[in-house]
Scaffold this active site. Structure first.
Site, mmCIF file in Angstrom:
data_model
loop_
_atom_site.group_PDB
_atom_site.id
_atom_site.type_symbol
_atom_site.label_atom_id
_atom_site.label_comp_id
_atom_site.label_asym_id
_atom_site.label_seq_id
_atom_site.Cartn_x
_atom_site.Cartn_y
_atom_site.Cartn_z
ATOM 1 N N LYS A 1 -18.396 19.674 -21.361
ATOM 2 C CA LYS A 1 -19.470 19.883 -20.368
ATOM 3 C C LYS A 1 -19.314 21.241 -19.675
ATOM 4 C CE LYS A 1 -18.321 16.247 -17.975
ATOM 5 N NZ LYS A 1 -17.162 15.805 -18.778
ATOM 6 N N ARG B 1 -8.703 8.568 -17.125
ATOM 7 C CA ARG B 1 -10.028 9.216 -17.031
ATOM 8 C C ARG B 1 -10.993 8.648 -18.069
ATOM 9 N NH1 ARG B 1 -8.315 15.162 -17.817
ATOM 10 N NH2 ARG B 1 -10.518 15.670 -17.617
ATOM 11 N N ARG C 1 -21.615 10.525 -11.339
ATOM 12 C CA ARG C 1 -20.679 9.807 -12.203
ATOM 13 C C ARG C 1 -20.770 8.297 -12.028
ATOM 14 N NH1 ARG C 1 -16.792 14.182 -12.999
ATOM 15 N NH2 ARG C 1 -15.268 13.527 -14.518
ATOM 16 N N ARG D 1 -4.235 21.779 -16.531
ATOM 17 C CA ARG D 1 -4.700 20.999 -15.380
ATOM 18 C C ARG D 1 -3.793 19.803 -15.155
ATOM 19 N NH1 ARG D 1 -11.189 20.192 -15.655
ATOM 20 N NH2 ARG D 1 -10.544 18.040 -15.312
ATOM 21 N N ARG E 1 -6.121 21.720 -23.652
ATOM 22 C CA ARG E 1 -6.893 22.621 -22.787
ATOM 23 C C ARG E 1 -5.978 23.389 -21.839
ATOM 24 N NH1 ARG E 1 -11.533 20.342 -19.171
ATOM 25 N NH2 ARG E 1 -9.900 18.861 -18.661
HETATM 26 P P1 AP5 Z 1 -14.333 21.398 -21.265
HETATM 27 O O1 AP5 Z 1 -15.560 22.232 -21.419
HETATM 28 O O2 AP5 Z 1 -13.368 21.771 -20.207
HETATM 29 O O3 AP5 Z 1 -14.727 19.853 -21.165
HETATM 30 P P2 AP5 Z 1 -15.304 19.004 -19.953
HETATM 31 O O4 AP5 Z 1 -16.231 17.985 -20.518
HETATM 32 O O5 AP5 Z 1 -15.849 19.912 -18.895
HETATM 33 O O6 AP5 Z 1 -13.990 18.294 -19.490
HETATM 34 P P3 AP5 Z 1 -13.447 17.993 -18.019
HETATM 35 O O7 AP5 Z 1 -12.054 17.483 -18.231
HETATM 36 O O8 AP5 Z 1 -13.604 19.170 -17.107
HETATM 37 O O9 AP5 Z 1 -14.367 16.855 -17.579
HETATM 38 P P4 AP5 Z 1 -14.081 15.888 -16.476
HETATM 39 O O10 AP5 Z 1 -15.428 15.316 -16.299
HETATM 40 O O11 AP5 Z 1 -12.994 14.912 -16.746
HETATM 41 O O12 AP5 Z 1 -13.483 16.798 -15.272
HETATM 42 P P5 AP5 Z 1 -14.064 17.204 -13.853
HETATM 43 O O13 AP5 Z 1 -13.479 18.484 -13.477
HETATM 44 O O14 AP5 Z 1 -15.536 17.030 -13.793
HETATM 45 O O15 AP5 Z 1 -13.624 21.390 -22.698
HETATM 46 C C1 AP5 Z 1 -12.405 20.709 -22.900
HETATM 47 C C2 AP5 Z 1 -11.554 21.484 -23.944
HETATM 48 O O16 AP5 Z 1 -12.218 21.438 -25.206
HETATM 49 C C3 AP5 Z 1 -11.377 22.977 -23.600
HETATM 50 O O17 AP5 Z 1 -10.096 23.385 -24.007
HETATM 51 C C4 AP5 Z 1 -12.445 23.682 -24.435
HETATM 52 O O18 AP5 Z 1 -12.067 24.996 -24.776
HETATM 53 C C5 AP5 Z 1 -12.535 22.767 -25.652
HETATM 54 N N1 AP5 Z 1 -13.883 22.701 -26.218
HETATM 55 C C6 AP5 Z 1 -15.045 22.609 -25.518
HETATM 56 N N2 AP5 Z 1 -16.088 22.552 -26.354
HETATM 57 C C7 AP5 Z 1 -15.566 22.576 -27.616
HETATM 58 C C8 AP5 Z 1 -16.141 22.514 -28.926
HETATM 59 N N3 AP5 Z 1 -17.478 22.411 -29.095
HETATM 60 N N4 AP5 Z 1 -15.315 22.558 -30.000
HETATM 61 C C9 AP5 Z 1 -13.971 22.664 -29.823
HETATM 62 N N5 AP5 Z 1 -13.360 22.727 -28.612
HETATM 63 C C10 AP5 Z 1 -14.168 22.674 -27.530
HETATM 64 O O19 AP5 Z 1 -13.464 16.036 -12.919
HETATM 65 C C11 AP5 Z 1 -12.094 15.939 -12.715
HETATM 66 C C12 AP5 Z 1 -11.814 14.767 -11.790
HETATM 67 O O20 AP5 Z 1 -12.453 14.991 -10.509
HETATM 68 C C13 AP5 Z 1 -12.308 13.394 -12.230
HETATM 69 O O21 AP5 Z 1 -11.403 12.770 -13.133
HETATM 70 C C14 AP5 Z 1 -12.386 12.667 -10.886
HETATM 71 O O22 AP5 Z 1 -11.097 12.321 -10.435
HETATM 72 C C15 AP5 Z 1 -12.909 13.755 -9.952
HETATM 73 N N6 AP5 Z 1 -14.366 13.812 -9.876
HETATM 74 C C16 AP5 Z 1 -15.148 14.889 -10.200
HETATM 75 N N7 AP5 Z 1 -16.419 14.617 -9.974
HETATM 76 C C17 AP5 Z 1 -16.486 13.334 -9.525
HETATM 77 C C18 AP5 Z 1 -17.556 12.484 -9.155
HETATM 78 N N8 AP5 Z 1 -18.840 12.899 -9.207
HETATM 79 N N9 AP5 Z 1 -17.255 11.219 -8.745
HETATM 80 C C19 AP5 Z 1 -15.978 10.787 -8.692
HETATM 81 N N10 AP5 Z 1 -14.916 11.546 -9.026
HETATM 82 C C20 AP5 Z 1 -15.171 12.815 -9.456
#
Ligand code: AP5
Length: 261
Positions: free
Chosen positions: A46, A206, A123, A195, A162
């Protein structure tokens, strides 16, 4: 296609710090004002797609996870944010009341004329319904919700490998997108680290949280006929092209990408 990682990311001061702050270089809408939600499990890409889409559409990539990480970096003492970061580190969802207060304090970003790409919010269905209310209050609507899909084994591989720049948040991967210099961001020279929630136990938590709570948000938007599904199994540029193609299939005027899909 241009290397979007070589481009400066938008200044997101308002989003990261709240409505009392102002972006020094606000994004400019390209063509039209896009308001999109990017949905999908952890590690699906994402954040990567938010940056790529932002370069194409001008809308600002806004991640709630980034707010929690930025608050931690600043070393604030706000108990809600500290509690949020503890939850994040364990891979658990942050409680709705904390998340919704944050969004409430950042309403400027929802009515920003450059548009937005929400990544990681909403979420839960409670968050999705609150977002609907806020958007209605500002007389704006979502254009679409893009749901990225990928099998679980590949999700774990993406998360475990990552690495992220601690300064500009550019995403890397130890095998598929390594930095040119080990541990140094190609884009800004900042330190590239793992991270805290990309450790195996947090990854399992997660993924479970996603399948228990967040997957229901897809149904919420499917019922509103806003949901577009895209496979995230291909290279990022191909996933981008497919995302734009799905938007075009709904009649949106999307920019052309030089990519065969
Ligand atoms: P990346 O683009 O970083 O993936 P992502 O989907 O953004 O993964 P996240 O881990 O950031 O998502 P998340 O939703 O768990 O984290 P968030 O920060 O929102 O890509 C991942 C890897 O794959 C990278 O190395 C990239 O290079 C590679 N890649 C990407 N695309 C590729 C492709 N096409 N082919 C090959 N490789 C590829 O949330 C973190 C935490 O915050 C949550 O767990 C929760 O505790 C809290 N939180 C955040 N928002 C909320 C909410 N709204 N409600 C409750 N808790 C929340």
């Amino acid at each position: 296609m241009e290397d979007v990682y070589a481009m400066p990311l938008h200044d997101r001061t308002t989003w990261l710090h709240g409505d009392f702050f102002h972006c020094l270089q606000p994004p400019v809408a390209l063509g039209r004002t896009w308001r999109l939600v990017l949905l999908g499990p952890p590690g699906v890409g994402k954040g990567t797609q938010a940056n790529l889409l932002s370069a194409m559409l001008g809308a600002c990539p806004l991640s709630t996870g980034d707010i929690f990480r930025a608050a931690r970096e600043r070393g604030g003492t706000h108990s809600g944010l500290m509690q949020a970061h503890d939850r994040l580190a364990r891979g658990e969802l942050v409680p709705d009341d904390i998340v919704l207060q944050l969004i409430h304090n950042r309403q400027t970003c929802l009515r920003c004329e450059a548009g937005f790409l929400l990544d990681g919010f909403p979420r839960t269905t409670a968050q999705a319904s609150t977002l609907d209310g806020l958007l209605a209050m500002h007389h704006v609507r979502l254009d679409a919700v893009i749901l990225y899909e990928l099998d679980e084994r590949e999700l774990v591989a993406r998360l475990a490998g990552r690495r992220v720049c601690s300064r500009c948040e550019a995403p890397y991967h130890v095998t598929t997108r390594p930095t040119r210099e080990p541990g140094i961001c190609d884009h800004c020279g900042g330190p590239v680290t793992q991270r805290v929630d990309d450790k195996p136990a947090a990854i399992r938590t997660r993924l479970a949280a996603y399948f228990e709570a967040t997957a229901r948000v897809a149904d919420y938007y499917r019922q509103q006929d806003l949901l577009l599904t895209v496979s995230a199994a291909s290279e990022p540029d191909v996933v981008l092209a497919q995302s734009l193609q799905r938007l075009a299939s709904r009649g949106f005027p999307v920019p052309q990408v030089s990519q065969t899909v």
